[in-house]
Design a protein around this motif. Structure first.
Motif, PDB file in Angstrom:
ATOM      1  N   LEU A   1     -18.206 -59.847 -28.098  1.00 32.96           N
ATOM      2  CA  LEU A   1     -18.590 -58.950 -27.000  1.00 32.96           C
ATOM      3  C   LEU A   1     -17.426 -58.684 -26.051  1.00 32.96           C
ATOM      4  N   LYS A   2     -16.572 -59.681 -25.857  1.00 31.40           N
ATOM      5  CA  LYS A   2     -15.374 -59.489 -25.017  1.00 31.40           C
ATOM      6  C   LYS A   2     -14.477 -58.409 -25.623  1.00 31.40           C
ATOM      7  N   ALA A   3     -14.228 -58.487 -26.931  1.00 28.05           N
ATOM      8  CA  ALA A   3     -13.376 -57.496 -27.600  1.00 28.05           C
ATOM      9  C   ALA A   3     -14.023 -56.115 -27.572  1.00 28.05           C
ATOM     10  N   LEU A   4     -15.321 -56.045 -27.849  1.00 30.26           N
ATOM     11  CA  LEU A   4     -16.013 -54.755 -27.857  1.00 30.26           C
ATOM     12  C   LEU A   4     -16.010 -54.123 -26.468  1.00 30.26           C
ATOM     13  N   ALA A   5     -16.167 -54.937 -25.434  1.00 34.55           N
ATOM     14  CA  ALA A   5     -16.144 -54.425 -24.058  1.00 34.55           C
ATOM     15  C   ALA A   5     -14.777 -53.846 -23.701  1.00 34.55           C
ATOM     16  N   GLU A   6     -13.743 -54.346 -24.355  1.00 34.96           N
ATOM     17  CA  GLU A   6     -12.382 -53.841 -24.145  1.00 34.96           C
ATOM     18  C   GLU A   6     -12.084 -52.644 -25.039  1.00 34.96           C
ATOM     19  N   GLY A   7     -13.089 -52.189 -25.813  1.00 36.06           N
ATOM     20  CA  GLY A   7     -12.923 -51.017 -26.665  1.00 36.06           C
ATOM     21  C   GLY A   7     -12.298 -51.302 -28.013  1.00 36.06           C
ATOM     22  N   ARG A   8     -12.199 -52.566 -28.402  1.00 33.95           N
ATOM     23  CA  ARG A   8     -11.582 -52.932 -29.674  1.00 33.95           C
ATOM     24  C   ARG A   8     -12.644 -53.231 -30.726  1.00 33.95           C
TER      25      ARG A   8
ATOM     26  N   ILE B   1     -16.925 -54.336 -37.141  1.00 38.36           N
ATOM     27  CA  ILE B   1     -17.807 -54.187 -35.990  1.00 38.36           C
ATOM     28  C   ILE B   1     -17.117 -53.307 -34.953  1.00 38.36           C
ATOM     29  N   PRO B   2     -17.510 -52.031 -34.847  1.00 34.95           N
ATOM     30  CA  PRO B   2     -16.916 -51.131 -33.850  1.00 34.95           C
ATOM     31  C   PRO B   2     -17.575 -51.335 -32.491  1.00 34.95           C
TER      32      PRO B   2
ATOM     33  N   THR C   1     -19.368 -49.545 -30.802  1.00 32.27           N
ATOM     34  CA  THR C   1     -20.717 -48.975 -30.715  1.00 32.27           C
ATOM     35  C   THR C   1     -21.732 -49.712 -31.588  1.00 32.27           C
ATOM     36  N   ALA C   2     -21.343 -50.827 -32.176  1.00 32.29           N
ATOM     37  CA  ALA C   2     -22.222 -51.561 -33.096  1.00 32.29           C
ATOM     38  C   ALA C   2     -23.469 -52.072 -32.387  1.00 32.29           C
ATOM     39  N   GLN C   3     -24.553 -52.092 -33.128  1.00 33.38           N
ATOM     40  CA  GLN C   3     -25.788 -52.687 -32.635  1.00 33.38           C
ATOM     41  C   GLN C   3     -25.823 -54.129 -33.109  1.00 33.38           C
ATOM     42  N   LEU C   4     -25.733 -55.058 -32.157  1.00 32.95           N
ATOM     43  CA  LEU C   4     -25.702 -56.483 -32.461  1.00 32.95           C
ATOM     44  C   LEU C   4     -26.807 -57.200 -31.701  1.00 32.95           C
ATOM     45  N   ALA C   5     -27.292 -58.270 -32.288  1.00 35.78           N
ATOM     46  CA  ALA C   5     -28.209 -59.169 -31.592  1.00 35.78           C
ATOM     47  C   ALA C   5     -27.775 -60.592 -31.892  1.00 35.78           C
TER      48      ALA C   5
END
Length: 117
Positions: free
Chosen positions: A30-37, A59-60, A62-66
């Motif tokens: 989530l840290k990486a995704l929040a940074e746009g990576r 995992i881009p 915009t991925a849907q994760l739970a």
């Protein structure tokens, strides 16, 4: 036992691991995704039917994760493990988890983040 669900639809992918591992993955991914990576996640294990599996997920942001935990309390973050995952993402763009052949035969102390050349 914790689960990472990717896709949240009929074709979703579910990764089962100990709560501490899923909690560290949650933090680092989530840290990486929040940074746009985007992040890759490689893992092996055993399917519900007992067959060996190997998965590589891209995992881009915009991925849907739970991230699902079978506990009443949110698991405590293992800072050492999250740090290893953060470093792996920073240096190689993703995380490689060791194979888990059967439920219960994986010890988290064996878990290391590895670099892909």
């Amino acid at each position: 036992m914790g689960r990472l669900m990717y896709g949240l639809g009929s074709g979703n992918v579910i990764l089962n691991r100990h709560d501490g591992v899923i909690r560290a993955l949650q933090h680092s991914i989530l840290k990486a995704l929040a940074e746009g990576r985007s992040v890759f996640l490689r893992s092996g294990g055993t399917s519900d039917s007992g067959e060996a599996t190997h998965s590589v997920l891209w995992i881009p942001p915009t991925a849907q994760l739970a991230f699902i935990y079978e506990t009443d309390v949110h698991p405590k973050l293992d800072d050492r493990l999250a740090g290893l995952f953060n470093e792996a993402i920073r240096e190689s763009g993703g995380i490689e988890l060791p194979d888990v052949r059967h439920e219960g035969d994986h010890d988290d102390s064996d878990l290391v983040a590895t670099r892909t050349p």
